[in-house]
Design an enzyme around this catalytic site. Structure first.
Site, PDB file in Angstrom:
ATOM      1  N   PRO A  79       2.717  -0.448 -16.294  1.00 58.86           N
ATOM      2  CA  PRO A  79       3.455  -1.720 -16.171  1.00 58.86           C
ATOM      3  C   PRO A  79       4.786  -1.548 -15.458  1.00 58.86           C
ATOM      4  O   PRO A  79       5.536  -0.606 -15.732  1.00 58.86           O
ATOM      5  CB  PRO A  79       3.645  -2.134 -17.633  1.00 58.86           C
ATOM      6  CG  PRO A  79       2.450  -1.564 -18.325  1.00 58.86           C
ATOM      7  CD  PRO A  79       2.187  -0.251 -17.646  1.00 58.86           C
ATOM      8  N   CYS A  80       5.065  -2.461 -14.534  1.00 59.33           N
ATOM      9  CA  CYS A  80       6.161  -2.251 -13.591  1.00 59.33           C
ATOM     10  C   CYS A  80       7.470  -2.908 -13.998  1.00 59.33           C
ATOM     11  O   CYS A  80       8.469  -2.735 -13.320  1.00 59.33           O
ATOM     12  CB  CYS A  80       5.766  -2.769 -12.209  1.00 59.33           C
ATOM     13  SG  CYS A  80       5.533  -4.564 -12.148  1.00 59.33           S
TER      14      CYS A  80
END
Length: 355
Positions: A79-80
């Site tokens: 997840p960014c």
């Protein structure tokens, strides 16, 4: 050559997997293991792929006794949000550290190479240095770069960082970044021009309702919002290619006070797309024009979920499961399949030459 086995971590709806396994994008790979913690995303993944994904946190996979299968390639995008410019003040975001269990699974699987995808800011972070150091400790060499989705046939100006790791003692280096298949209109190139919004969604009739309808694709996702009279007036005040500043000039009486006070800032907010250009980055709330340049080029409304999916490059036969908000999140968080396919072909050439 038999299919190359892949593991997809943080698989989401399956944009990466689709790019690797589908003949329309690459097709030389098969998925044998996939994991994500988002229930609706896993339901979408399992609706579209032969091998079923697992609903779990990645750390649970390592501690629950689940057997990690042997694979050739591990792909995944931790997840960014922890690296995102939209989240720049959360320096201690725990999502930054999810590359650690990712690399543990890479090692446990015996993979010859891996692909990690994230926002461009990853490559300038201390975490990228840590990723590189840890990957080298477990025997991988590293290449990295930022790819623009439109360069590979996606009608969207999305930029994503890719980190490629490979076992240098077993494989030749990959030819990364992949050779672009398309070029910007202003470039003096023999390549086809970037695909446009009109090419992607220009054939779709306007939405006729505000809920998911039991109709065949593409109109199963061609639904819209139910705007208030005030919202509709605001949409109409924005010309082609315009944005909130045009709303301020053309109709200050219906412009939110917070925008009237803010005389500068980004030009995509409440913006209208252009027919003859790729779209801006499709994020998880693309159905809200107050979040970006998400107004339809010619109609006074935000783009629909089908239009968002097409601008991401999902084929109409890809089935999405979940609520409207969940589906939008799946679309906005995905890797465009055609972009994933370009990276997949790069890895396939490396593996084929090495074998």
């Amino acid at each position: 050559m038999e299919k190359i086995k892949i593991i997809d971590l943080f698989c989401g709806a399956g944009g990466k997997t689709l790019g690797f396994v589908d003949d329309r994008f690459c097709g030389n790979f098969e998925s044998i293991f996939a994991v994500d913690s988002d229930k609706s995303a896993i339901e979408t993944y399992n609706k579209n792929f032969k091998h079923k994904g697992i609903l779990a946190e990645i750390e649970e996979i390592l501690t629950s006794g689940v057997s990690i299968p042997q694979a050739d390639v591990v792909i995944g995008g931790p997840p960014c949000q922890g690296f995102s410019l939209l989240n720049r003040n959360r320096k201690e975001d725990l999502r930054r550290a999810l590359w650690q269990p990712y690399l543990e699974i890479v090692e446990a699987s015996g993979a010859l190479c891996f692909v990690m995808e994230n926002v461009p800011a990853l490559l300038k972070s201390i975490e990228f240095e840590n990723i590189t150091n840890q990957a080298q400790k477990i025997g991988f060499s590293i290449k990295s770069g930022v790819l623009t989705a439109a360069d590979y046939g996606v009608p969207q100006l999305r930029k994503r960082a890719f980190v490629i790791g490979w076992k240098a003692n077993k494989l030749m280096p990959p030819l990364f970044p992949p050779t672009p298949t398309h070029a910007a209109p202003e470039k003096n190139s023999t390549l086809p021009k970037w695909p446009t919004v009109k090419e992607a969604i220009g054939d779709l009739a306007p939405p006729v309702g505000t809920s998911i309808r039991d109709v065949p694709p593409p109109y199963d996702l061609q639904f819209g919002r139910n705007p208030t009279e005030l919202s509709l007036k605001r949409y109409k005040a924005v010309p082609p290619g315009g944005n909130r500043f045009d709303l301020q000039r053309n109709a200050p009486e219906i412009t939110p006070n917070c925008w009237l006070k803010k005389k500068s800032g980004g030009t995509d907010l409440f913006g209208r797309m252009w027919w003859d250009r790729p779209s801006p980055t499709i994020r998880t709330e693309f159905f809200k024009p107050e979040k970006g340049r998400y107004l339809h080029p010619a109609q006074d409304r935000p783009i629909t979920h089908r239009e968002g999916a097409r601008l991401m490059g999902f084929p109409d036969d890809f089935v999405f499961e979940g609520s409207k908000i969940e589906i939008a999140k799946q679309i906005g968080n995905a890797v465009p399949p055609r972009l994933a396919g370009a990276v997949a072909r790069c890895l396939f050439d490396m593996l084929k030459k090495s074998k």
